[in-house]
Scaffold this motif. Structure first.
Motif, PDB file in Angstrom:
ATOM      1  N   LEU A  56       0.813  -1.217   0.000  1.00 52.39           N
ATOM      2  CA  LEU A  56       0.000   0.000   0.000  1.00 52.39           C
ATOM      3  C   LEU A  56       0.850   1.272   0.000  1.00 52.39           C
ATOM      4  O   LEU A  56       0.587   2.211  -0.756  1.00 52.39           O
ATOM      5  CB  LEU A  56      -0.928   0.024   1.216  1.00 52.39           C
ATOM      6  N   PHE A  57       1.838   1.311   0.870  1.00 55.97           N
ATOM      7  CA  PHE A  57       2.562   2.554   1.092  1.00 55.97           C
ATOM      8  C   PHE A  57       3.942   2.602   0.434  1.00 55.97           C
ATOM      9  O   PHE A  57       4.553   3.675   0.382  1.00 55.97           O
ATOM     10  CB  PHE A  57       2.702   2.820   2.595  1.00 55.97           C
ATOM     11  N   GLY A  58       4.410   1.467  -0.073  1.00 57.65           N
ATOM     12  CA  GLY A  58       5.696   1.452  -0.743  1.00 57.65           C
ATOM     13  C   GLY A  58       5.800   2.449  -1.883  1.00 57.65           C
ATOM     14  O   GLY A  58       6.799   3.178  -1.995  1.00 57.65           O
ATOM     15  N   PRO A  59       4.789   2.564  -2.745  1.00 54.19           N
ATOM     16  CA  PRO A  59       4.869   3.530  -3.849  1.00 54.19           C
ATOM     17  C   PRO A  59       4.886   4.989  -3.406  1.00 54.19           C
ATOM     18  O   PRO A  59       5.265   5.862  -4.184  1.00 54.19           O
ATOM     19  CB  PRO A  59       3.595   3.221  -4.665  1.00 54.19           C
ATOM     20  N   VAL A  60       4.472   5.259  -2.168  1.00 56.95           N
ATOM     21  CA  VAL A  60       4.418   6.648  -1.686  1.00 56.95           C
ATOM     22  C   VAL A  60       5.699   7.026  -0.944  1.00 56.95           C
ATOM     23  O   VAL A  60       6.370   8.000  -1.286  1.00 56.95           O
ATOM     24  CB  VAL A  60       3.201   6.867  -0.772  1.00 56.95           C
ATOM     25  N   SER A  61       6.031   6.246   0.090  1.00 61.02           N
ATOM     26  CA  SER A  61       7.156   6.614   0.954  1.00 61.02           C
ATOM     27  C   SER A  61       8.285   5.595   0.959  1.00 61.02           C
ATOM     28  O   SER A  61       9.324   5.822   1.568  1.00 61.02           O
ATOM     29  CB  SER A  61       6.667   6.787   2.395  1.00 61.02           C
ATOM     30  N   GLY A  62       8.078   4.456   0.296  1.00 62.68           N
ATOM     31  CA  GLY A  62       9.017   3.357   0.401  1.00 62.68           C
ATOM     32  C   GLY A  62       8.606   2.366   1.466  1.00 62.68           C
ATOM     33  O   GLY A  62       9.096   1.241   1.485  1.00 62.68           O
ATOM     34  N   ALA A  63       7.693   2.773   2.358  1.00 63.46           N
ATOM     35  CA  ALA A  63       7.197   1.909   3.439  1.00 63.46           C
ATOM     36  C   ALA A  63       8.360   1.285   4.213  1.00 63.46           C
ATOM     37  O   ALA A  63       8.389   0.092   4.466  1.00 63.46           O
ATOM     38  CB  ALA A  63       6.268   0.827   2.899  1.00 63.46           C
ATOM     39  N   HIS A  64       9.311   2.126   4.608  1.00 66.86           N
ATOM     40  CA  HIS A  64      10.428   1.609   5.398  1.00 66.86           C
ATOM     41  C   HIS A  64       9.950   1.161   6.771  1.00 66.86           C
ATOM     42  O   HIS A  64      10.315   0.085   7.240  1.00 66.86           O
ATOM     43  CB  HIS A  64      11.490   2.691   5.579  1.00 66.86           C
ATOM     44  N   MET A  65       9.183   2.030   7.455  1.00 68.82           N
ATOM     45  CA  MET A  65       8.647   1.754   8.800  1.00 68.82           C
ATOM     46  C   MET A  65       9.751   1.402   9.785  1.00 68.82           C
ATOM     47  O   MET A  65       9.515   0.733  10.786  1.00 68.82           O
ATOM     48  CB  MET A  65       7.604   0.615   8.745  1.00 68.82           C
ATOM     49  N   ARG A  76      22.756   4.938   0.703  1.00 69.68           N
ATOM     50  CA  ARG A  76      22.837   4.452  -0.679  1.00 69.68           C
ATOM     51  C   ARG A  76      22.340   5.479  -1.696  1.00 69.68           C
ATOM     52  O   ARG A  76      22.355   5.228  -2.895  1.00 69.68           O
ATOM     53  CB  ARG A  76      21.998   3.175  -0.820  1.00 69.68           C
ATOM     54  N   GLY A  77      21.847   6.617  -1.220  1.00 68.52           N
ATOM     55  CA  GLY A  77      21.344   7.645  -2.126  1.00 68.52           C
ATOM     56  C   GLY A  77      19.930   7.411  -2.593  1.00 68.52           C
ATOM     57  O   GLY A  77      19.448   8.116  -3.486  1.00 68.52           O
ATOM     58  N   GLU A  78      19.226   6.450  -1.979  1.00 67.42           N
ATOM     59  CA  GLU A  78      17.855   6.145  -2.381  1.00 67.42           C
ATOM     60  C   GLU A  78      16.822   6.917  -1.559  1.00 67.42           C
ATOM     61  O   GLU A  78      15.633   6.869  -1.855  1.00 67.42           O
ATOM     62  CB  GLU A  78      17.610   4.635  -2.280  1.00 67.42           C
ATOM     63  N   LEU A  79      17.274   7.605  -0.528  1.00 61.48           N
ATOM     64  CA  LEU A  79      16.439   8.516   0.260  1.00 61.48           C
ATOM     65  C   LEU A  79      17.259   9.782   0.470  1.00 61.48           C
ATOM     66  O   LEU A  79      18.386   9.708   0.959  1.00 61.48           O
ATOM     67  CB  LEU A  79      16.076   7.899   1.616  1.00 61.48           C
ATOM     68  N   PRO A  80      16.744  10.943   0.096  1.00 61.39           N
ATOM     69  CA  PRO A  80      17.506  12.182   0.289  1.00 61.39           C
ATOM     70  C   PRO A  80      17.853  12.395   1.769  1.00 61.39           C
ATOM     71  O   PRO A  80      16.985  12.249   2.638  1.00 61.39           O
ATOM     72  CB  PRO A  80      16.548  13.270  -0.215  1.00 61.39           C
ATOM     73  N   TRP A  81      19.090  12.746   2.053  1.00 59.88           N
ATOM     74  CA  TRP A  81      19.521  12.944   3.432  1.00 59.88           C
ATOM     75  C   TRP A  81      18.643  13.944   4.185  1.00 59.88           C
ATOM     76  O   TRP A  81      18.349  13.731   5.379  1.00 59.88           O
ATOM     77  CB  TRP A  81      20.983  13.392   3.478  1.00 59.88           C
ATOM     78  N   PRO A  82      18.212  15.038   3.567  1.00 56.14           N
ATOM     79  CA  PRO A  82      17.362  15.980   4.315  1.00 56.14           C
ATOM     80  C   PRO A  82      16.045  15.376   4.801  1.00 56.14           C
ATOM     81  O   PRO A  82      15.442  15.891   5.747  1.00 56.14           O
ATOM     82  CB  PRO A  82      17.100  17.101   3.294  1.00 56.14           C
ATOM     83  N   LEU A  83      15.601  14.295   4.147  1.00 53.78           N
ATOM     84  CA  LEU A  83      14.359  13.653   4.566  1.00 53.78           C
ATOM     85  C   LEU A  83      14.547  12.663   5.711  1.00 53.78           C
ATOM     86  O   LEU A  83      13.574  12.299   6.386  1.00 53.78           O
ATOM     87  CB  LEU A  83      13.717  12.913   3.384  1.00 53.78           C
ATOM     88  N   LEU A  84      15.792  12.230   5.938  1.00 53.85           N
ATOM     89  CA  LEU A  84      16.017  11.176   6.927  1.00 53.85           C
ATOM     90  C   LEU A  84      15.559  11.548   8.335  1.00 53.85           C
ATOM     91  O   LEU A  84      14.859  10.743   8.974  1.00 53.85           O
ATOM     92  CB  LEU A  84      17.501  10.765   6.934  1.00 53.85           C
ATOM     93  N   PRO A  85      15.906  12.734   8.866  1.00 58.62           N
ATOM     94  CA  PRO A  85      15.416  13.060  10.216  1.00 58.62           C
ATOM     95  C   PRO A  85      13.892  13.033  10.316  1.00 58.62           C
ATOM     96  O   PRO A  85      13.338  12.531  11.309  1.00 58.62           O
ATOM     97  CB  PRO A  85      15.968  14.476  10.452  1.00 58.62           C
ATOM     98  N   GLY A  86      13.207  13.543   9.294  1.00 62.23           N
ATOM     99  CA  GLY A  86      11.751  13.518   9.298  1.00 62.23           C
ATOM    100  C   GLY A  86      11.210  12.105   9.285  1.00 62.23           C
ATOM    101  O   GLY A  86      10.226  11.791   9.993  1.00 62.23           O
ATOM    102  N   ILE A  88      12.665   9.410  10.474  1.00 63.06           N
ATOM    103  CA  ILE A  88      12.885   8.783  11.773  1.00 63.06           C
ATOM    104  C   ILE A  88      11.893   9.300  12.802  1.00 63.06           C
ATOM    105  O   ILE A  88      11.321   8.524  13.589  1.00 63.06           O
ATOM    106  CB  ILE A  88      14.340   9.007  12.233  1.00 63.06           C
ATOM    107  N   VAL A  89      11.641  10.596  12.790  1.00 61.57           N
ATOM    108  CA  VAL A  89      10.692  11.181  13.757  1.00 61.57           C
ATOM    109  C   VAL A  89       9.295  10.609  13.560  1.00 61.57           C
ATOM    110  O   VAL A  89       8.633  10.192  14.527  1.00 61.57           O
ATOM    111  CB  VAL A  89      10.667  12.716  13.636  1.00 61.57           C
ATOM    112  N   VAL A  90       8.811  10.559  12.322  1.00 65.20           N
ATOM    113  CA  VAL A  90       7.442  10.062  12.110  1.00 65.20           C
ATOM    114  C   VAL A  90       7.353   8.562  12.351  1.00 65.20           C
ATOM    115  O   VAL A  90       6.300   8.061  12.762  1.00 65.20           O
ATOM    116  CB  VAL A  90       6.902  10.438  10.707  1.00 65.20           C
ATOM    117  N   GLN A  91       8.440   7.832  12.109  1.00 67.99           N
ATOM    118  CA  GLN A  91       8.432   6.397  12.412  1.00 67.99           C
ATOM    119  C   GLN A  91       8.318   6.159  13.915  1.00 67.99           C
ATOM    120  O   GLN A  91       7.536   5.311  14.359  1.00 67.99           O
ATOM    121  CB  GLN A  91       9.696   5.738  11.849  1.00 67.99           C
TER     122      GLN A  91
END
Length: 216
Positions: A56-65, A76-86, A88-91
């Protein structure tokens, strides 16, 4: 677009914890003290939930969870570094909200801490193995089979690891808010997270040693 991705990651992680904690509560109540039956029910619910959430969510966010997965993806460059803190916080927030929702559904105190001890070298080693294996699956599974392979791996790892395969710092964080079958005592969470970080690093290193995977 960024808000949509973060909301999807929050919702997916929350629903994952609802699945893990809620099925653990239901299993414990119905199993009559038989932990093997309870673990089997918890496993089956988690396998099904994981598969659906990734689809369901893989196409939107990658569904890392999972902060460990998100961090490796950023490396690996598959998630922009500026998005990583966000991410982790929402997870982490989603994991806590998922546990609270599960508690509420089963008439447990909304805010509580687990008293279930999970500690010792064997369990820490189990988390290293579980998380390393999860990262290998995530990094090497063909794109069309990621959901099925991740769900199947976690289902198997529930049984072949001593820790029942949390393999996820957010899950460890969220589970401490439910004093139930799937819970973990807050004092034991830091060691689990350290083992998961080590396992994720090991999984990424093994993947690099093995070589590029065909992700078609």
């Amino acid at each position: 677009m960024i808000r949509r991705r973060l909301f999807a990651e929050f919702l997916a992680t929350s629903l994952l914890l609802v699945t893990v904690v809620g099925s653990g509560i239901m299993a414990e109540r119905l199993a009559g003290g038989n932990d093997a039956v309870a673990l089997m029910a918890n496993t089956l619910a988690t396998v099904g939930g994981l598969y659906i959430l990734i689809e369901l969510f893989g196409p939107v966010s990658g569904a890392h969870m999972n902060p460990a997965v998100s961090t490796v993806m950023a490396m690996r460059g598959e998630l922009p570094w500026p998005l990583l803190p966000g991410y982790i916080v929402v997870q982490l927030l989603g994991a806590a909200c998922g546990a609270w929702l599960a508690n509420a559904m089963f008439d447990l105190p909304l805010l509580e801490f687990s008293t279930k001890a999970r500690t010792g070298l064997g369990q820490w080693l189990g988390e290293i193995v579980a998380t390393a294996g999860l990262l290998l699956v995530v990094l090497r599974a063909p794109s069309s089979r990621v959901a099925a392979m991740v769900a199947a791996y976690i289902g198997a790892a529930y049984w072949f690891t001593s820790s029942t395969s949390f393999a996820n710092p957010a899950a460890s964080f969220g589970r401490m808010f439910s004093d139930s079958f799937a819970g973990i005592a807050p004092d034991d969470v830091p060691a689990f997270i350290a083992a998961q970080i080590l396992g994720a690093t090991l999984g990424a290193a093994i993947n690099k040693l093995v070589g590029a995977a065909d992700r078609v």
